[in-house]
Write a protein that holds these residues in place. Sequence first.
Motif, PDB file in Angstrom:
ATOM      1  N   PRO A   1       2.816  -2.946   5.765  1.00  0.00           N
ATOM      2  CA  PRO A   1       2.877  -3.807   4.579  1.00  0.00           C
ATOM      3  C   PRO A   1       4.193  -4.592   4.562  1.00  0.00           C
ATOM      4  O   PRO A   1       5.222  -4.118   5.054  1.00  0.00           O
ATOM      5  CB  PRO A   1       2.833  -2.815   3.410  1.00  0.00           C
ATOM      6  CG  PRO A   1       2.181  -1.597   3.963  1.00  0.00           C
ATOM      7  CD  PRO A   1       2.607  -1.528   5.401  1.00  0.00           C
TER       8      PRO A   1
ATOM      9  N   ILE B   1      -2.420  -1.780  -2.085  1.00  0.00           N
ATOM     10  CA  ILE B   1      -1.835  -1.451  -0.790  1.00  0.00           C
ATOM     11  C   ILE B   1      -1.427   0.014  -0.783  1.00  0.00           C
ATOM     12  O   ILE B   1      -0.718   0.480  -1.678  1.00  0.00           O
ATOM     13  CB  ILE B   1      -0.642  -2.388  -0.497  1.00  0.00           C
ATOM     14  CG1 ILE B   1      -1.177  -3.818  -0.329  1.00  0.00           C
ATOM     15  CG2 ILE B   1       0.126  -1.933   0.741  1.00  0.00           C
ATOM     16  CD1 ILE B   1      -0.131  -4.888  -0.354  1.00  0.00           C
TER      17      ILE B   1
ATOM     18  N   ASN C   1      -1.628  -7.109   4.019  1.00  0.00           N
ATOM     19  CA  ASN C   1      -0.893  -6.261   3.079  1.00  0.00           C
ATOM     20  C   ASN C   1       0.443  -6.862   2.654  1.00  0.00           C
ATOM     21  O   ASN C   1       1.510  -6.411   3.068  1.00  0.00           O
ATOM     22  CB  ASN C   1      -0.714  -4.870   3.682  1.00  0.00           C
ATOM     23  CG  ASN C   1      -2.057  -4.184   3.844  1.00  0.00           C
ATOM     24  OD1 ASN C   1      -2.886  -4.213   2.930  1.00  0.00           O
ATOM     25  ND2 ASN C   1      -2.294  -3.613   5.023  1.00  0.00           N
TER      26      ASN C   1
END
Lengths: 337, 337, 337, 337
Positions: free
Chosen positions: D203, D83, D231
């Motif tokens: 994320p 990520i 994510n």
Amino acid sequence: MIIVMSQSATREQIDNVEKKLSELGFKTHPIFGEVKTVIGAIGDKRLLNTHAISSMPGVENLVPIMKPYKLASRELKQVPTIIQVGDVTIGGNEIVVMAGPCAIESEELFLETAFKVKEAGAKILRGGAFKPRTSPYSFQGLEEDGLKIMASAREATGLKIVTEVVDTRDVELVASYADIIQIGARNMQNFRLLQEVGQTNKPVLLKRGLSATIEEWLMAAEYIISSGNPNVILCERGIRTFETATRNTIDMSSIPVIKDNSHLPILVDPSHAAGAWKYVGALSKGAIATGADGLIIEVHSNPASALCDGPQSLRPEKFAQLMKEFQAVALAVGRTM
Amino acid sequence: MIIVMSQSATREQIDNVEKKLSELGFKTHPIFGEVKTVIGAIGDKRLLNTHAISSMPGVENLVPIMKPYKLASRELKQVPTIIQVGDVTIGGNEIVVMAGPCAIESEELFLETAFKVKEAGAKILRGGAFKPRTSPYSFQGLEEDGLKIMASAREATGLKIVTEVVDTRDVELVASYADIIQIGARNMQNFRLLQEVGQTNKPVLLKRGLSATIEEWLMAAEYIISSGNPNVILCERGIRTFETATRNTIDMSSIPVIKDNSHLPILVDPSHAAGAWKYVGALSKGAIATGADGLIIEVHSNPASALCDGPQSLRPEKFAQLMKEFQAVALAVGRTM
Amino acid sequence: MIIVMSQSATREQIDNVEKKLSELGFKTHPIFGEVKTVIGAIGDKRLLNTHAISSMPGVENLVPIMKPYKLASRELKQVPTIIQVGDVTIGGNEIVVMAGPCAIESEELFLETAFKVKEAGAKILRGGAFKPRTSPYSFQGLEEDGLKIMASAREATGLKIVTEVVDTRDVELVASYADIIQIGARNMQNFRLLQEVGQTNKPVLLKRGLSATIEEWLMAAEYIISSGNPNVILCERGIRTFETATRNTIDMSSIPVIKDNSHLPILVDPSHAAGAWKYVGALSKGAIATGADGLIIEVHSNPASALCDGPQSLRPEKFAQLMKEFQAVALAVGRTM
Amino acid sequence: MIIVMSQSATREQIDNVEKKLSELGFKTHPIFGEVKTVIGAIGDKRLLNTHAISSMPGVENLVPIMKPYKLASRELKQVPTIIQVGDVTIGGNEIVVMAGPCAIESEELFLETAFKVKEAGAKILRGGAFKPRTSPYSFQGLEEDGLKIMASAREATGLKIVTEVVDTRDVELVASYADIIQIGARNMQNFRLLQEVGQTNKPVLLKRGLSATIEEWLMAAEYIISSGNPNVILCERGIRTFETATRNTIDMSSIPVIKDNSHLPILVDPSHAAGAWKYVGALSKGAIATGADGLIIEVHSNPASALCDGPQSLRPEKFAQLMKEFQAVALAVGRTM
């Protein structure tokens, strides 16, 4: 038993597992799924060294289909086990109450409590002569002197007696005095001790370990029964959880689960589970209504002077009053008391 | 110790508690709060029968201020305990690894594994001669024959040996063969067994019980030390929780907590905690980095044929490879290996 | 509150803690023990930022003396809270039973179950329109359509309705339909949701979280009450432990503990706790005998077609038969039903 | 999936289950054992309403063979998910450290801490603007003002920021400020909140619930991913067990279990797990050595004045010193930092 193969298992690995199972005397039935293969294995799991299979390449895990206990199982014996201790019947329609102090401290005090619990309706007298204590600095029990006091109390009151054994070396001694031998929670997986009491002819009160699953508890009973003694009485006394409001968490659902899976009688010990006398009444009624075959309750004539577990001991008068309330609940669920 | 009185406690009840504490040799300091009263009691709690206080009328609960263990505590002994087993030092700067199969199955197999773990760098050889098994139908160990095999392996390899004792009646026998006596998780509160090994002169590897708090674990050590044997090595092997992805949940935080509260060395057993060989490497590195003084790891030359715990056993080659990785981690935290 | 200073705390550190406590409005009472010093602090703990104290040099830990909840506490309000939902009284002498399917699936099926549970004696109809499901691929409920079906069922049967809300954005909507708003176990510490339902005028059924202590559960109730809504009904539905024979472990001792510490009524949900319909009867009787004020039970006309929790749902006929048995137990403990 | 029929299941019941499975689109493979019959069912379990089967007469239980999660599984995606948060990479070879105070209390204090953690090597700045607190009387966070302070700190230091969202109504707001959105342990099964953050493009740091199994945790991740946001960064922060020496029990074995079953990165939060700053160093090193992809650590310039979680916060100097030690451990296991 079902063997689950991992997603990446090769055909050769699957064949090897089947071959090994055949060698061990199993019939095999592979099922080829879209992603994974599972192999059904028919035969007696108890004969199988499962480790041999579970560490073979390509094996993800094993799923047992049969229960690991046999002699303790309802599948083997569908009628409930009824245990006769003199004229007291455990596991029948009558709710049996065992009562008395945590530890035996003196003959006088013990006899006083004994007469009072008898008057209130208890059928079995409890008391500890050998005490397993968390601290080496705590009172460890009067040992054989305690057993002698129990025997006198039996003589004087006619009550049967139950007491704990904590060492294989004392089993013969304790069995020579006790009517029922208790295995405490901390010794539920002391397998040598289980085998020893399994070789006596006295009924065994088997307390559930603090972190024992119901299956492990029945396996401990299996140790005793397979050693030759079929008279096992289970006793739920709370399991260890994150909750600290009570000393342990009484697992009331173990009662119907045991009734569903085993033929053995089950009692409940609300005193040790709760660790506080004020919760004993409510939990005892709950246990009877849930289907327990009896109770084991701490009663002490003078809890404030008790050398052990005073805070969870009922005074005899409170116990006598509660026994009447328990009787009403017993009747409501079709039991006598 | 602090005695918390309930909100409804009367002045007379407070006075009675103070009087009782004085009789027991405590100095008392009552603090009258807006809602509740608490009483500070100064003196040695270990002398006190706390039950006498906690069941007095008006008392809500007791709050201990001092730890219940003394000989095992860092407060008593601030330098770490270092245990010498022949030329192997446990609790010093060096990380010590014990390795070997779960159970001893045959001399040939055991010797093969023994030589391989030695070559990989293990200093102590583990192996079970007396096995506590959940099922009475599982392999229970070779007993004295197993001890004899261990002794031969010691002779052949020069490795020291550690093995479990499960019955008070076998302590003398096991002590006559072993260099370190192991008390298994299920016997951590088998107090008689603790007292027996406390009377030998062999170091004791004391595994943490599945549902034992760190405080109870140190109290078990206290039993051994107070029986005369100061050489206790603690061993974290996972506790029982709700998580089923691993057999038990390794409590890595017990390492710094033990270091903070006790002077005893602590090892970690990643094999039993995880129940799967594939997690042993990661958890071993984690244990070393967290501060463990050593590891005890299951290694078996042929896990697929093991009579016990095959799925958690490493093959010798994998073990040898991991030992190199462990060494790098040991160095990174300032330890040798 | 008691501040326990570490053994190595200096006089200066002790003085600093006392000074800080004074600044925070506490009266302090140091007690100098033989090994450690403790400081009693009198004042309102709720005003204190305890963090400020517990991280001061020399402080070992803080021991709270007062409960952290106030509005939910028995200390504040000694008479039990009785909640009126139309003509149904919760928390009084009568045992109240809520029943219905896990999820609302169709109007026809829901009405059929509704009439049957009413006939059997249930007073409140349960049903889920918003379902919190472990898997995103499971049926998530009919949402407002489900609420409408519930409203029709109320109209048709006269039963009151209870249903869960899972999102702050839906509280107003759910409150406009429901007679009682349910907060599920997974949202017990969704504090924003608690505050939102605390601003409605509908009674709230607050289920215990799977890993919530009784104290945290009462703190969740405190959130609702302190937001303006005093009508909180607690609901024990089992906690997460190591035992897997039942879905969760019903903590029956929470009933007397709640009665001891709070004035709020408490129900029991044996269906979710056990996860199996065959244990619902035994656990319900146990709950009533232990002192619960009512039950919430899953009943489904056709469990085998249920979109949710079929295995734990009773068929209406079985439910009707059990209701008679429950009544006998209620009478035995002096309750009506 | 395997359907285990009870011992007493009739041939007709077995046929009915097979018929039902066929209707649901499964291919069936019955295996008739000596005592019990099991039925293998091949097909997509996620399409199956398992309740329909498990409550059919004669069915004892269902054994799933496939994992219930798909998008989060290693089976679906074998390469690790990496990520990217600006120039910071999570899940790659580099160990990433997030640090900062529990709650944002003032701009000055926050900036001071921010600069110090940056200097020590942290890449992400943590801080709470919305705080889920057990007590309604505790500090609940500065809300949007807190987010603004975080944004300034990002501007000033160049650090990325991570902060928690606790209400579906705030997701858009929080997403507009944060670089990473945190879902706290208490909201791990707040499914609506998971779906909301699953619809942002930020994320998500998903903390493990206190009583969540690893499987449930991955199911929570599945909620987010299946809502459109791949994510997800997992964060182990301790589970609730019986042990009270630390606030929670850090489950270090979750690291290799996650690596084995999922492609998602996993961080560890030693501060919340231990609840005491003195254990943070040891546990952080342990986490890195066990295989974690990073850490999230509480650092506060003046823990004694913190409005939240002071006892577990490190001072910046201690944090800086530890970061060097962490780096050595990272290198020892082949990671950079």
